[in-house]
Design a protein around this motif. Structure first.
Motif, PDB file in Angstrom:
ATOM      1  N   UNK A 152       0.817  -1.215   0.000  1.00  5.77           N
ATOM      2  CA  UNK A 152       0.000   0.000   0.000  1.00  5.77           C
ATOM      3  C   UNK A 152       0.854   1.271   0.000  1.00  5.77           C
ATOM      4  N   UNK A 153       2.123   1.159   0.350  1.00  7.80           N
ATOM      5  CA  UNK A 153       3.022   2.323   0.284  1.00  7.80           C
ATOM      6  C   UNK A 153       3.561   2.563  -1.124  1.00  7.80           C
ATOM      7  N   UNK A 154       3.344   1.623  -2.021  1.00  8.62           N
ATOM      8  CA  UNK A 154       3.933   1.703  -3.365  1.00  8.62           C
ATOM      9  C   UNK A 154       3.520   2.938  -4.155  1.00  8.62           C
ATOM     10  N   UNK A 155       2.268   3.447  -4.062  1.00  8.71           N
ATOM     11  CA  UNK A 155       1.892   4.606  -4.895  1.00  8.71           C
ATOM     12  C   UNK A 155       2.758   5.844  -4.697  1.00  8.71           C
ATOM     13  N   UNK A 156       3.378   6.022  -3.505  1.00  3.11           N
ATOM     14  CA  UNK A 156       4.201   7.225  -3.282  1.00  3.11           C
ATOM     15  C   UNK A 156       5.643   6.879  -2.930  1.00  3.11           C
ATOM     16  N   UNK A 157       6.007   5.631  -3.051  1.00  3.70           N
ATOM     17  CA  UNK A 157       7.373   5.250  -2.680  1.00  3.70           C
ATOM     18  C   UNK A 157       8.402   5.879  -3.613  1.00  3.70           C
ATOM     19  N   UNK A 158       8.012   6.056  -4.874  1.00  3.21           N
ATOM     20  CA  UNK A 158       8.939   6.637  -5.848  1.00  3.21           C
ATOM     21  C   UNK A 158       9.005   8.155  -5.770  1.00  3.21           C
ATOM     22  N   UNK A 159       8.144   8.781  -4.958  1.00  2.00           N
ATOM     23  CA  UNK A 159       8.123  10.238  -4.842  1.00  2.00           C
ATOM     24  C   UNK A 159       9.036  10.762  -3.736  1.00  2.00           C
ATOM     25  N   UNK A 160       9.748   9.859  -3.075  1.00  2.00           N
ATOM     26  CA  UNK A 160      10.649  10.300  -2.021  1.00  2.00           C
ATOM     27  C   UNK A 160       9.981  10.559  -0.696  1.00  2.00           C
ATOM     28  N   UNK A 161       8.775  10.050  -0.515  1.00  2.18           N
ATOM     29  CA  UNK A 161       8.055  10.242   0.747  1.00  2.18           C
ATOM     30  C   UNK A 161       8.570   9.245   1.782  1.00  2.18           C
ATOM     31  N   UNK A 162       8.783   9.724   3.007  1.00  2.37           N
ATOM     32  CA  UNK A 162       9.201   8.855   4.107  1.00  2.37           C
ATOM     33  C   UNK A 162       8.094   8.824   5.159  1.00  2.37           C
ATOM     34  N   UNK A 163       7.904   7.642   5.740  1.00  2.00           N
ATOM     35  CA  UNK A 163       6.851   7.456   6.740  1.00  2.00           C
ATOM     36  C   UNK A 163       7.482   7.349   8.121  1.00  2.00           C
ATOM     37  N   UNK A 164       6.826   8.005   9.084  1.00  2.00           N
ATOM     38  CA  UNK A 164       7.331   8.058  10.452  1.00  2.00           C
ATOM     39  C   UNK A 164       6.297   7.499  11.422  1.00  2.00           C
ATOM     40  N   UNK A 165       6.820   6.965  12.536  1.00  2.00           N
ATOM     41  CA  UNK A 165       5.974   6.558  13.647  1.00  2.00           C
ATOM     42  C   UNK A 165       6.050   7.656  14.700  1.00  2.00           C
TER      43      UNK A 165
END
Length: 343
Positions: A152-165
């Motif tokens: 589910x993270x694939x749609x923005x993985x190539x945009x350089x978005x990082x996810x944080x907890x």
């Protein structure tokens, strides 16, 4: 009474027959129209008889002037015969709803009768089976929750978005949420089967034949909505936000808020793709016809934009228009399907 004084006057008398067996509401709809004329006492009388589904036959007697010809000078009788009667259409529409609520005995299946307690017991068992199926699906999805999150993270993985907890346990509760949505999706066929098995004994034979295409079409449209949201709506909405913030702020997103956005968008899109199914059901019941659906297309355009604005969790116009366009196409397609079925 002379012919001169009666040439421009018309005496219209309505006689409603009281023989209910002539036109049973259980028979297929039909219309019979014929006109006989006779001349007596300087007047020409035209008799027109009409009958249709669930409507008692109506006989109309029109008295016309002697000089009113059949072709050159049509009189009041011909005008009445050609004029559409709104009461007929209203009674036919009411009859369709009546037949849906109170079907004929020969249309009912020969299943055994059950008391209210038997129905409640069966309902309890089917709910229990559905809960077990969904619970097992959720447990299976939780075992592969990390793989689902990467997918589910694939749609923005190539945009350089990082996810944080951003809080303790945020990722854990996110995996529970993703597992719950995916488990409900995988367990939905079992839920659908239990619902059909519960209501099937109460359906007529015609409704049983109609149930299969409805269920298949509804399932197909729901999964098509999920696919459309994942491959079209979600990337378009997220790319809009990333490009808008590019060069100003770095995209560091909360993992919980991201999946809340994606999951709500996917499921709301799948539900909104059920518009043609609802149209077919309304058309079969007789609540609205295909021509009536097509006649309000201007209001549907506005309604599709409003629904898209409410359904999509984002506020950007790109996602709104991307959802409003297929909704409008689905509505028009459903209206034509209702019209092609003769409704």
């Amino acid at each position: 009474m002379g012919s001169t004084s009666t040439s421009s006057a018309a005496l219209i008398h309505h006689f409603r027959l009281t023989n209910l067996s002539f036109d049973s509401p259980r028979k297929p709809p039909y219309t019979v129209s014929f006109c006989n004329s006779l001349k007596k006492g300087g007047l020409r009388y035209g008799v027109t008889r009409r009958s249709s589904k669930s409507i008692r036959p109506v006989t109309r007697l029109s008295a016309l002037g002697e000089n009113s010809g059949d072709e050159t000078t049509p009189g009041v009788g011909s005008a009445l015969e050609d004029r559409p009667d709104a009461s007929f259409e209203q009674e036919e529409k009411a009859s369709s709803i009546y037949e849906f609520l109170y079907p004929a005995k020969d249309e009912l299946p020969d299943d055994k009768e059950m008391t209210i307690f038997d129905h409640l017991e069966e309902l309890r068992e089917r709910i229990f089976v559905s809960v077990l199926a969904v619970g097992a699906a959720i447990a299976g999805c939780f075992a592969y929750s990390k793989d689902l999150i990467v997918f589910l993270e694939a749609p923005v993985k190539t945009q350089g978005v990082r996810f944080l907890q951003l809080a303790p346990g945020e990722f854990f509760f996110t995996t529970l949420k993703v597992s719950g949505y995916c488990g409900l999706l995988l367990g939905s066929p079992v839920i659908l089967y239990e619902i059909i098995a519960f209501v099937l004994p109460g359906l007529t034979r015609a409704e049983r034949r109609f149930l299969g295409p409805i269920v298949f079409g509804s399932s197909l449209l729901f999964y098509a909505g999920l696919a459309f949201s994942y491959w079209v709506l979600t990337p378009a909405a997220l790319n809009f936000f990333v490009n808008y913030a590019e060069g100003v702020v770095e995209s560091l997103w909360s993992i919980d808020q991201y999946f809340e956005f994606v999951l709500v968008l996917m499921f709301s899109t799948g539900l909104s793709f059920q518009v043609p199914v609802i149209q077919l059901l309304l058309g079969q019941v007789g609540v609205v016809s295909g021509d009536q659906m097509l006649s309000i297309w201007k209001y549907v355009v506005v309604g599709a934009v409003v629904v898209a604005a409410v359904v999509t969790p984002s506020t950007d116009p790109v996602t709104q228009m991307l959802l409003a366009t297929p909704l409008l196409g689905l509505y028009l397609g459903g209206a034509w399907m209702v019209k092609l079925t003769g409704r």
